[in-house]
Write a protein that holds these residues in place. Sequence first.
Motif, PDB file in Angstrom:
ATOM      1  N   MET A 162       0.824  -1.198   0.000  1.00  0.00           N
ATOM      2  CA  MET A 162       0.000   0.000   0.000  1.00  0.00           C
ATOM      3  C   MET A 162       0.864   1.257   0.000  1.00  0.00           C
ATOM      4  O   MET A 162       0.457   2.302  -0.529  1.00  0.00           O
ATOM      5  CB  MET A 162      -0.930  -0.010   1.211  1.00  0.00           C
ATOM      6  CG  MET A 162      -1.951  -1.148   1.184  1.00  0.00           C
ATOM      7  SD  MET A 162      -2.857  -1.259  -0.380  1.00  0.00           S
ATOM      8  CE  MET A 162      -3.785   0.275  -0.361  1.00  0.00           C
ATOM      9  N   ASP A 163       2.050   1.173   0.593  1.00  0.00           N
ATOM     10  CA  ASP A 163       2.994   2.289   0.506  1.00  0.00           C
ATOM     11  C   ASP A 163       3.305   2.589  -0.958  1.00  0.00           C
ATOM     12  O   ASP A 163       3.366   3.747  -1.376  1.00  0.00           O
ATOM     13  CB  ASP A 163       4.300   1.944   1.226  1.00  0.00           C
ATOM     14  CG  ASP A 163       4.189   2.091   2.739  1.00  0.00           C
ATOM     15  OD1 ASP A 163       3.159   2.614   3.209  1.00  0.00           O
ATOM     16  OD2 ASP A 163       5.142   1.704   3.435  1.00  0.00           O
ATOM     17  N   GLY A 164       3.530   1.528  -1.731  1.00  0.00           N
ATOM     18  CA  GLY A 164       3.821   1.702  -3.149  1.00  0.00           C
ATOM     19  C   GLY A 164       2.651   2.315  -3.897  1.00  0.00           C
ATOM     20  O   GLY A 164       2.834   3.189  -4.762  1.00  0.00           O
ATOM     21  N   VAL A 165       1.439   1.882  -3.579  1.00  0.00           N
ATOM     22  CA  VAL A 165       0.242   2.470  -4.188  1.00  0.00           C
ATOM     23  C   VAL A 165       0.171   3.955  -3.854  1.00  0.00           C
ATOM     24  O   VAL A 165      -0.172   4.791  -4.699  1.00  0.00           O
ATOM     25  CB  VAL A 165      -1.035   1.745  -3.699  1.00  0.00           C
ATOM     26  CG1 VAL A 165      -2.283   2.472  -4.177  1.00  0.00           C
ATOM     27  CG2 VAL A 165      -1.046   0.302  -4.204  1.00  0.00           C
ATOM     28  N   ALA A 166       0.513   4.304  -2.602  1.00  0.00           N
ATOM     29  CA  ALA A 166       0.485   5.711  -2.192  1.00  0.00           C
ATOM     30  C   ALA A 166       1.487   6.535  -2.999  1.00  0.00           C
ATOM     31  O   ALA A 166       1.197   7.679  -3.380  1.00  0.00           O
ATOM     32  CB  ALA A 166       0.790   5.825  -0.702  1.00  0.00           C
ATOM     33  N   ILE A 167       2.665   5.965  -3.274  1.00  0.00           N
ATOM     34  CA  ILE A 167       3.651   6.688  -4.084  1.00  0.00           C
ATOM     35  C   ILE A 167       3.093   6.940  -5.482  1.00  0.00           C
ATOM     36  O   ILE A 167       3.151   8.060  -6.002  1.00  0.00           O
ATOM     37  CB  ILE A 167       4.974   5.891  -4.162  1.00  0.00           C
ATOM     38  CG1 ILE A 167       5.656   5.852  -2.801  1.00  0.00           C
ATOM     39  CG2 ILE A 167       5.912   6.515  -5.205  1.00  0.00           C
ATOM     40  CD1 ILE A 167       6.907   4.978  -2.768  1.00  0.00           C
TER      41      ILE A 167
END
Length: 242
Positions: free
Chosen positions: A115-120
């Motif tokens: 989800m961190d990657g999705v946020a980026i």
Amino acid sequence: MAVFVALGAFLMTLAGGWTAQRVTDRRHLVLGLAGGLMLGVVGLDLLPEALKAAGEVVFGVPAALLLFVAGFLVAHLVERLLAARQAAHGGEESNGRVPEVGLTAAAAMVGHSAMDGVAIGAAFQVGDGMGAAVALAVVAHDFADGFNTYTITSLYGNARRKALTMLFADAVAPVAGAASTAFVTIPEGLLGGYLGLFGGVLLYLAAAEILPEAHHEHPARSTLLCTVAGAAFIWLVVGLAG
């Protein structure tokens, strides 16, 4: 661009795991800085952008703020559930270590890293400045993620091979998450809501995990200064980007 930046999170996660195997007395300074960066991103960049993108009001409160509170509470609930499960298993084992608990906690961290990657990726859809700020917070926070993923997996009696496997999965997750946003354009309202939700999760991680851990055994002035420096650096980034 988002995938390229997410590679920084990949490398930082591995660096955190490597550090977990060679703990030094300077870890508290790194965590203090990471907490400050996360706090700055949430308060100075994520929330203002979320409020602008998801400005509709729900029963007197902006939707972005409701989702921000929801993100904080969800992160808190997940942590409490994992803590309760660990306590329950600890009562069953004489040494208090159940390998499955460590793997479950590490798997949850892998999902969070995705989800961190999705946020980026979502932040870069808003703009390069926003993407850079969120990426900076995620990269800083992923050092702690890598450190904790390796530590918690091995702490509960799992072999070093399993701990390294979970560490690698945690490192790959943000890259996969960022790549997924390359194929989907997120509507502005949904994007704002997600940024609000992610902001709540990020604030919880900073306030309830990263900063307490940084000050736990080293309540030093230098740790506090690192936290303040992290928040001030984000202020500088936001000011220059604006």
